[in-house]
Design a protein around this motif. Structure first.
Motif, PDB file in Angstrom:
ATOM      1  N   VAL B  31      48.519  30.932  31.308  1.00  0.00           N
ATOM      2  CA  VAL B  31      48.187  32.070  32.105  1.00  0.00           C
ATOM      3  C   VAL B  31      48.504  31.861  33.712  1.00  0.00           C
ATOM      4  O   VAL B  31      49.073  32.568  34.434  1.00  0.00           O
ATOM      5  N   ARG B  32      47.890  30.615  34.250  1.00  0.00           N
ATOM      6  CA  ARG B  32      47.878  30.515  35.507  1.00  0.00           C
ATOM      7  C   ARG B  32      49.392  30.199  35.930  1.00  0.00           C
ATOM      8  O   ARG B  32      49.946  30.615  36.883  1.00  0.00           O
ATOM      9  N   ILE B  72      51.408  37.602  27.375  1.00  0.00           N
ATOM     10  CA  ILE B  72      51.154  36.528  28.505  1.00  0.00           C
ATOM     11  C   ILE B  72      51.161  37.411  29.895  1.00  0.00           C
ATOM     12  O   ILE B  72      50.146  37.193  30.663  1.00  0.00           O
ATOM     13  N   LEU B  73      51.907  38.447  30.071  1.00  0.00           N
ATOM     14  CA  LEU B  73      51.949  39.255  31.095  1.00  0.00           C
ATOM     15  C   LEU B  73      50.989  40.085  31.178  1.00  0.00           C
ATOM     16  O   LEU B  73      49.876  40.147  32.209  1.00  0.00           O
ATOM     17  N   GLU B  79      43.342  39.016  33.513  1.00  0.00           N
ATOM     18  CA  GLU B  79      42.699  37.855  34.437  1.00  0.00           C
ATOM     19  C   GLU B  79      42.559  38.364  35.939  1.00  0.00           C
ATOM     20  O   GLU B  79      41.479  38.147  36.528  1.00  0.00           O
ATOM     21  N   GLY B  80      43.527  38.807  36.470  1.00  0.00           N
ATOM     22  CA  GLY B  80      43.540  39.480  37.860  1.00  0.00           C
ATOM     23  C   GLY B  80      42.393  40.393  38.069  1.00  0.00           C
ATOM     24  O   GLY B  80      41.531  40.219  39.013  1.00  0.00           O
ATOM     25  N   LEU B  81      42.111  41.250  37.183  1.00  0.00           N
ATOM     26  CA  LEU B  81      41.274  42.455  37.280  1.00  0.00           C
ATOM     27  C   LEU B  81      39.800  41.806  37.018  1.00  0.00           C
ATOM     28  O   LEU B  81      38.847  42.119  37.733  1.00  0.00           O
ATOM     29  N   ASP B 119      47.505  34.972  42.217  1.00  0.00           N
ATOM     30  CA  ASP B 119      48.820  35.426  41.909  1.00  0.00           C
ATOM     31  C   ASP B 119      48.683  36.551  40.963  1.00  0.00           C
ATOM     32  O   ASP B 119      49.606  37.404  40.719  1.00  0.00           O
ATOM     33  N   PHE B 120      47.468  36.738  40.317  1.00  0.00           N
ATOM     34  CA  PHE B 120      47.306  37.641  39.475  1.00  0.00           C
ATOM     35  C   PHE B 120      47.343  39.150  39.771  1.00  0.00           C
ATOM     36  O   PHE B 120      48.284  39.903  39.036  1.00  0.00           O
TER      37      PHE B 120
END
Lengths: 214, 214
Positions: B31-32, B72-73, B79-81, B119-120
């Motif tokens: 993911v990263r 994956i997207l 993860e960003g949220l 980057d998320f």
DNA sequence: CCTACCGATCGGTAGG
DNA sequence: CCTACCGATCGGTAGG
């Protein structure tokens, strides 16, 4: 305008253009269709076949007008800047004080982003990284002219106490706020583009002193 | 957090996770790496092979962890949220008046966009259209919570005369201006993220009356 | 998680 | 601008 494209096109195409026939119309139709598709699906999400089909061509025919797919992207962005500059300069040419010219510029830019058929500048904003560096360099000079129009008006507002903060940061924040409307504004949302422009411009400006107060 | 992914994963994967081994670390590494690549090259411009290579896997192996590329997207955006909400809530939890909490929120959001490894959320902002609608729906509820944090502080500022205009429009303009910094801010440009956040927050706020004036 | 692979799609071209 | 096509790449899978 056709300078960049002309260099890499087949000779037959150059002859046709010089003869003044309708070839340029087909090219413009491709650019228009590509702008819409690139905006909706992104550059990588759009195939040359999609673009060809949108203008009634077969899959290989766009390559009669453009050397490769990136050149279509370049043409879309170039057209966007051309329209954007023309429209912004026309807005400023109406004159008035700095405040009035700022309003006109904000309204023009919202139009470029949100009105029907205004896909060119959004494509430039959201697909910029897809454009190969050699093409980017050709557009940056024009982008700089566009920024300079804004910078001039904003500096004037700052000098007369009608806008706070560093003028360059103000320009970046204002253009960012306006540009981002391309992602959230819905034309059926009850807010007209005129009203959006008016309210946004007011938001960015320092409050005007009411006449008779100090 | 893993709810959406778990439904479509191979059984072997579920067993491995239940056993509590290091499988989740590999997933997080994917993911990263995907977040970084999606930000740099876009979703369509990044291949599953690129992602696999970035974490030392062979081309087919990411599909042991994810049912398909879109998942994956989704994981990147989710993860960003998660990070964004946690960080923003922590910023607000520091307390202070509305002005102080607004500053903290602006600083947190710039951090989420501009700091190393952040980057998320940029991927979410710029690749949202690539996410299939079924996945979008799952994220919108979390996005709404994020917006609500901002709306609360902005409404408070508006009620006390420290921010002009309609609070909802103010939120959209402010978040747009801040989000767009992801496209222009350079860390080596001499302006720190702290200074950027301070100057930007000041720009959006109505001028504070100096003590002793009215 | 690797090996070995497949079907589909895509940008682009030759030749007319 | 069309026909017919090619080489490369890509997401994804079977089987271990």
């Amino acid at each position: 305008m056709a300078t960049a494209a002309a260099r890499s096109l087949p000779r037959a195409r150059k002859r046709a253009n010089a003869a003044g026939n309708g070839d340029a119309n087909r090219r413009a139709a491709i650019v228009r269709a590509a702008a819409r598709l690139f905006r909706e699906r992104g550059f990588d999400g759009t195939t040359v076949r999609d673009i060809a089909a949108a203008v009634g061509m077969r899959s290989g025919s766009p390559f009669y007008h453009f050397a490769n797919k990136e050149e279509i992207l370049f043409a879309v962005m170039e057209e966007g800047l051309r329209q954007g500059l023309a429209r912004s300069e026309a807005a400023l040419a109406q004159g008035g004080d700095a405040r009035a010219r700022f309003f006109a510029l904000v309204r023009a830019h919202f139009g470029i982003l949100l009105e029907d058929g205004s896909d060119f500048i959004p494509v430039m904003l959201y697909e910029w990284r897809r454009l190969p560096p050699a093409y980017r360099r050709k557009l940056i000079a024009v982008k700089d002219r566009y920024d300079a129009l804004w910078q001039g008006v904003i500096a004037e507002l700052a000098a007369s106490g009608q806008m706070r903060g560093d003028p360059k940061l103000a320009r970046l924040l204002i253009l960012g706020a306006v540009n981002f409307a391309a992602t959230w504004f819905k034309r059926d949302g009850g807010l007209s583009i005129d009203a959006l422009a008016r309210a946004s411009a007011e938001f960015f400006l320092a409050p005007r002193r009411a006449p008779g107060t100090r």
